[in-house]
Design a protein around this motif. Structure first.
Motif, PDB file in Angstrom:
ATOM      1  N   ASP A 137       7.906   2.443  16.100  1.00  0.00           N
ATOM      2  CA  ASP A 137       7.824   0.878  16.044  1.00  0.00           C
ATOM      3  C   ASP A 137       8.379   0.377  14.875  1.00  0.00           C
ATOM      4  N   ILE A 138       9.585  -0.716  15.091  1.00  0.00           N
ATOM      5  CA  ILE A 138      10.108  -1.296  14.222  1.00  0.00           C
ATOM      6  C   ILE A 138       9.926  -1.734  12.726  1.00  0.00           C
ATOM      7  N   ASN A 139       8.116  -1.637  13.002  1.00  0.00           N
ATOM      8  CA  ASN A 139       7.797  -1.842  11.956  1.00  0.00           C
ATOM      9  C   ASN A 139       7.406  -0.452  10.735  1.00  0.00           C
ATOM     10  N   ILE A 185       0.745  -0.831   0.168  1.00  0.00           N
ATOM     11  CA  ILE A 185      -0.002   0.252   0.398  1.00  0.00           C
ATOM     12  C   ILE A 185       0.549   0.891  -0.114  1.00  0.00           C
ATOM     13  N   LEU A 186       2.142   1.325   0.620  1.00  0.00           N
ATOM     14  CA  LEU A 186       2.451   2.082   0.464  1.00  0.00           C
ATOM     15  C   LEU A 186       3.334   2.377  -0.676  1.00  0.00           C
ATOM     16  N   ALA A 187       3.684   1.471  -1.127  1.00  0.00           N
ATOM     17  CA  ALA A 187       4.502   1.612  -2.255  1.00  0.00           C
ATOM     18  C   ALA A 187       3.306   2.547  -3.199  1.00  0.00           C
ATOM     19  N   PHE A 188       2.873   2.462  -3.129  1.00  0.00           N
ATOM     20  CA  PHE A 188       1.316   2.974  -4.387  1.00  0.00           C
ATOM     21  C   PHE A 188       1.182   4.986  -3.931  1.00  0.00           C
ATOM     22  N   GLY A 189       2.079   5.450  -2.928  1.00  0.00           N
ATOM     23  CA  GLY A 189       1.608   6.098  -1.912  1.00  0.00           C
ATOM     24  C   GLY A 189       0.624   6.340  -0.950  1.00  0.00           C
ATOM     25  N   VAL A 190       0.041   5.383  -0.185  1.00  0.00           N
ATOM     26  CA  VAL A 190      -0.761   5.652   0.528  1.00  0.00           C
ATOM     27  C   VAL A 190      -0.128   4.961   1.909  1.00  0.00           C
ATOM     28  N   LYS A 191      -0.887   5.750   2.830  1.00  0.00           N
ATOM     29  CA  LYS A 191      -0.257   5.465   3.896  1.00  0.00           C
ATOM     30  C   LYS A 191      -1.322   4.724   4.738  1.00  0.00           C
ATOM     31  N   PRO A 192      -1.139   3.307   5.167  1.00  0.00           N
ATOM     32  CA  PRO A 192      -2.894   2.985   6.110  1.00  0.00           C
ATOM     33  C   PRO A 192      -2.083   3.860   7.132  1.00  0.00           C
ATOM     34  N   VAL A 193      -4.375   3.672   7.614  1.00  0.00           N
ATOM     35  CA  VAL A 193      -3.794   3.809   9.068  1.00  0.00           C
ATOM     36  C   VAL A 193      -4.146   2.839  10.001  1.00  0.00           C
ATOM     37  N   GLY A 194      -4.132   2.099   9.560  1.00  0.00           N
ATOM     38  CA  GLY A 194      -4.029   1.090  10.381  1.00  0.00           C
ATOM     39  C   GLY A 194      -3.399  -0.272   9.664  1.00  0.00           C
ATOM     40  N   MET A 195      -2.787  -0.983  10.511  1.00  0.00           N
ATOM     41  CA  MET A 195      -1.463  -1.867  10.519  1.00  0.00           C
ATOM     42  C   MET A 195      -1.299  -2.759  11.313  1.00  0.00           C
ATOM     43  N   VAL A 196      -0.689  -4.761  10.497  1.00  0.00           N
ATOM     44  CA  VAL A 196      -0.669  -5.533  11.869  1.00  0.00           C
ATOM     45  C   VAL A 196       0.830  -5.160  12.113  1.00  0.00           C
ATOM     46  N   ASP A 197       1.050  -5.277  13.485  1.00  0.00           N
ATOM     47  CA  ASP A 197       2.032  -4.958  14.370  1.00  0.00           C
ATOM     48  C   ASP A 197       2.991  -6.454  13.486  1.00  0.00           C
ATOM     49  N   GLN A 198       4.281  -6.588  12.851  1.00  0.00           N
ATOM     50  CA  GLN A 198       4.479  -7.995  11.823  1.00  0.00           C
ATOM     51  C   GLN A 198       5.710  -8.312  12.862  1.00  0.00           C
ATOM     52  N   TYR A 199       6.970  -7.770  13.033  1.00  0.00           N
ATOM     53  CA  TYR A 199       7.690  -7.762  13.544  1.00  0.00           C
ATOM     54  C   TYR A 199       7.365  -7.139  15.364  1.00  0.00           C
ATOM     55  N   LYS A 248       8.588   6.729   3.531  1.00  0.00           N
ATOM     56  CA  LYS A 248       7.259   6.184   3.242  1.00  0.00           C
ATOM     57  C   LYS A 248       6.495   6.703   4.924  1.00  0.00           C
ATOM     58  N   TRP A 249       6.979   6.062   5.958  1.00  0.00           N
ATOM     59  CA  TRP A 249       5.821   6.869   6.634  1.00  0.00           C
ATOM     60  C   TRP A 249       6.411   7.937   6.852  1.00  0.00           C
ATOM     61  N   GLY A 250       7.387   8.717   7.325  1.00  0.00           N
ATOM     62  CA  GLY A 250       7.425   9.353   7.658  1.00  0.00           C
ATOM     63  C   GLY A 250       7.129   9.594   8.908  1.00  0.00           C
ATOM     64  N   ASP A 251       6.631  11.204   9.288  1.00  0.00           N
ATOM     65  CA  ASP A 251       5.904  10.925  10.765  1.00  0.00           C
ATOM     66  C   ASP A 251       4.965  10.329  11.290  1.00  0.00           C
ATOM     67  N   THR A 252       4.440   9.916  10.033  1.00  0.00           N
ATOM     68  CA  THR A 252       3.493   8.461  10.785  1.00  0.00           C
ATOM     69  C   THR A 252       3.205   7.769  11.509  1.00  0.00           C
ATOM     70  N   ARG A 253       2.548   7.367  12.173  1.00  0.00           N
ATOM     71  CA  ARG A 253       2.511   5.974  13.676  1.00  0.00           C
ATOM     72  C   ARG A 253       1.499   5.471  13.130  1.00  0.00           C
ATOM     73  N   PRO A 254       1.083   4.170  12.566  1.00  0.00           N
ATOM     74  CA  PRO A 254      -0.217   4.039  12.459  1.00  0.00           C
ATOM     75  C   PRO A 254      -0.506   3.032  13.534  1.00  0.00           C
TER      76      PRO A 254
END
Length: 356
Positions: free
Chosen positions: A113-115, A90-104, A124-130
């Motif tokens: 978050d390390i993810n 999703i990030l690769a297409f310029g969209v920052k998800p508002v929610g995600m899985v805590d993968q690691y 890509k995430w910048g200061d955004t914290r989903p």
């Protein structure tokens, strides 16, 4: 990735590409029957009935998947990722998800978050914290958290959600499940997953271009290293004090063959549809191959090196082992384990370098 590890098996616990529910004794996996879609309305429902053009596509768009088909009426603004690596696509297409899985799992007390801090996603995430809507090892997503985020699209492609979970998610927002042709969760080629997500975001052409660029990079790696084609290789880790190789259909196995090595398909046969297997001592012969790629953080690498059956393998004695840190240091293992549009260019370069 394997879920619900003990602290002594940190590396496999952190692979975070999920394990089948059968292996966990959980009940997540079930038959992938056709499900009802959850459209957010058609073009006719919007003022003027117009379609919204985007780079590589236009809305509304209908995506067929393992649970049926889903119509996305217009370009989504608030996307939740329920798949383990879908956030990166999703990030690769310029969209920052508002929610995600805590993968690691994040180290205790460490922020951010390390993810969101891998070298291939940090900018890509910048200061955004989903918001975290599921943690690795959970039996399923947190539906209340997802609903509170007010998503207009949920992506659950690299995921083991079953029909019941899909039905719950569609009550919140239009949901796109894993690809229609994927027989076992996590077995679809990364290319298929990337194109699937691209279509849902109205970025089909952009997705095809990104996939081609990575395929071209893999082709270049094979052409530059023709000697790989004559060697059989296996990617593996250390789990429950045993050697745990990945199948050729797992993302790590696909990376190994993608750069030109031959895969050890005998491992697939005993894995029984899972993405990995744990070898008993008498089956160590299955990793008696030309080249080994060990994906594990330092403590597990050290434990594996002390395992005599592993240490006595010809490839180990001959120095034909690439030891790749998982989440520590350069995190090459994490990049391989994720195998996304963002992590693959980095993973390919590092994997080839380690084998030369």
């Amino acid at each position: 990735m394997l879920h619900q590890r003990t602290t002594t098996t940190k590396s496999l616990r952190r692979f975070a590409t999920a394990i089948s529910a059968a292996a966990l004794g959980a009940g997540l996996l079930a038959g992938c029957g056709s499900g009802s879609d959850s459209a957010a309305g058609s073009a006719a429902d919007r003022p003027g009935g117009e379609t919204t053009a985007t780079a590589g596509g236009a809305f509304p768009v209908t995506v067929e998947h393992a649970f049926g088909s889903t119509e996305i009426a217009k370009a989504p603004q608030r996307v939740v990722s329920v798949g383990y690596t879908d956030d990166q696509a999703i990030l690769a297409f310029g969209v920052k998800p508002v929610g995600m899985v805590d993968q690691y799992p994040n180290p205790p007390g460490k922020t951010p978050d390390i993810n969101t801090q891998w070298p291939w996603v940090k900018d890509k995430w910048g200061d955004t914290r989903p918001e975290v809507v599921m943690s690795n090892g959970d039996s399923g997503p947190n539906y209340e958290k997802i609903a509170a985020l007010r998503p207009d699209l949920i992506i659950a492609v690299y995921s083991e959600i079953d029909q019941a979970a899909y039905d719950r998610l569609t009550k919140i927002a239009p949901t796109v499940g894993r690809t229609k042709t994927e027989k076992e969760p996590f077995s679809a080629p990364w290319q298929d997953n990337a194109l699937h997500i691209a279509k849902a975001l109205g970025k089909a052409d952009e997705g095809a271009a990104l996939v081609k660029s990575i395929d071209d990079k893999l082709t270049a790696a094979r052409e530059a290293n023709p000697e790989f084609a004559d060697q059989t290789a296996v990617a593996l880790s250390w789990y429950k004090n045993s050697v745990a190789p990945f199948t050729t259909t797992d993302v790590r196995g696909r990376m190994v063959t993608g750069i030109g090595f031959k895969g050890a398909t005998e491992i697939d046969k005993i894995a029984g549809g899972s993405f990995y297997t744990v070898l008993s001592p008498e089956r160590i012969d299955l990793i008696d191959v030309d080249r080994l790629f060990v994906i594990a953080d330092q403590a597990d690498q050290d434990a594996l090196k002390k395992f005599k059956l592993f240490a006595n393998l010809p490839a180990v004695k001959g120095g034909k082992v690439s030891y790749l840190l998982d989440s520590e240091g350069p995190a090459i293992g994490a990049a391989m384990s994720q195998s996304t549009l963002l992590s693959l260019p980095y993973a390919i370069d590092e994997l080839v370098k380690s084998a030369q």
